[in-house]
Scaffold this active site. Sequence first.
Site, mmCIF file in Angstrom:
data_model
loop_
_atom_site.group_PDB
_atom_site.id
_atom_site.type_symbol
_atom_site.label_atom_id
_atom_site.label_comp_id
_atom_site.label_asym_id
_atom_site.label_seq_id
_atom_site.Cartn_x
_atom_site.Cartn_y
_atom_site.Cartn_z
ATOM 1 N N GLU A 99 21.507 7.726 -24.200
ATOM 2 C CA GLU A 99 21.498 9.030 -23.534
ATOM 3 C C GLU A 99 21.764 8.839 -22.043
ATOM 4 O O GLU A 99 21.416 7.793 -21.483
ATOM 5 C CB GLU A 99 20.142 9.717 -23.772
ATOM 6 N N ILE A 101 20.567 10.875 -19.398
ATOM 7 C CA ILE A 101 19.388 11.093 -18.567
ATOM 8 C C ILE A 101 18.287 11.760 -19.372
ATOM 9 O O ILE A 101 18.560 12.556 -20.263
ATOM 10 C CB ILE A 101 19.738 11.947 -17.323
ATOM 11 N N ASP A 103 15.471 14.230 -18.574
ATOM 12 C CA ASP A 103 15.011 15.159 -17.534
ATOM 13 C C ASP A 103 13.754 15.834 -18.063
ATOM 14 O O ASP A 103 12.665 15.291 -17.959
ATOM 15 C CB ASP A 103 16.130 16.145 -17.209
ATOM 16 N N THR A 107 15.903 17.684 -24.977
ATOM 17 C CA THR A 107 17.045 17.236 -25.774
ATOM 18 C C THR A 107 16.711 15.954 -26.520
ATOM 19 O O THR A 107 16.891 15.861 -27.736
ATOM 20 C CB THR A 107 18.278 17.006 -24.874
ATOM 21 N N LYS A 131 14.163 11.080 -14.904
ATOM 22 C CA LYS A 131 13.392 11.809 -13.887
ATOM 23 C C LYS A 131 11.970 11.888 -14.426
ATOM 24 O O LYS A 131 11.587 12.879 -15.049
ATOM 25 C CB LYS A 131 13.963 13.212 -13.681
#
Length: 176
Positions: A99, A101, A103, A107, A131
Amino acid sequence: MEFKHNLKLLISKEEIANKIAEYGAIYNEKYKGKTLSLVTIMNGSVFFFADFARMLDMPIKMDTITVSSYSGTKSNKELVFHKKISKPIIEDQHVLIIEDIIDSGLTLEKVYEYILSLKPKTLEILTLAAKKSNHKNFKYEYTTLFEVPDIYVLGYGFEIDDLYRQLPEIYTLEEE
């Protein structure tokens, strides 16, 4: 190249290449003598996926998933699967989700649960960036190459309105 937005360099292409080589070596050792099934979440991870896959020495199988939860810079909290796994590469296999990112984690959580339902032997997550402050309640273990601040990132697969994916480095948006 002229940009629609003001961009500030966050991660250089050399830093990206070095981390990908480092983690390629880790996964080569971990899955030595085994076949690894790679599943990438399109479109954001396409560059990371291609560069990482080329670092692997073991036999690999691969497929893609296409999902969306963003419009512009805002997550709309609803996940839509546009393409699911179409090859028999998951059941009783070692699977690595690639993947771009993590966040909010929305997802990745839904994709992980979908792939888990297909009964892999093992299932891991590798992300280019994370993040961490945005997904404190994410319930699955994952490995990330870079921790990034809670700001929008662009380039090397990251986009805004489908722009900037092709840039070889990772940038942030500067205030205009």
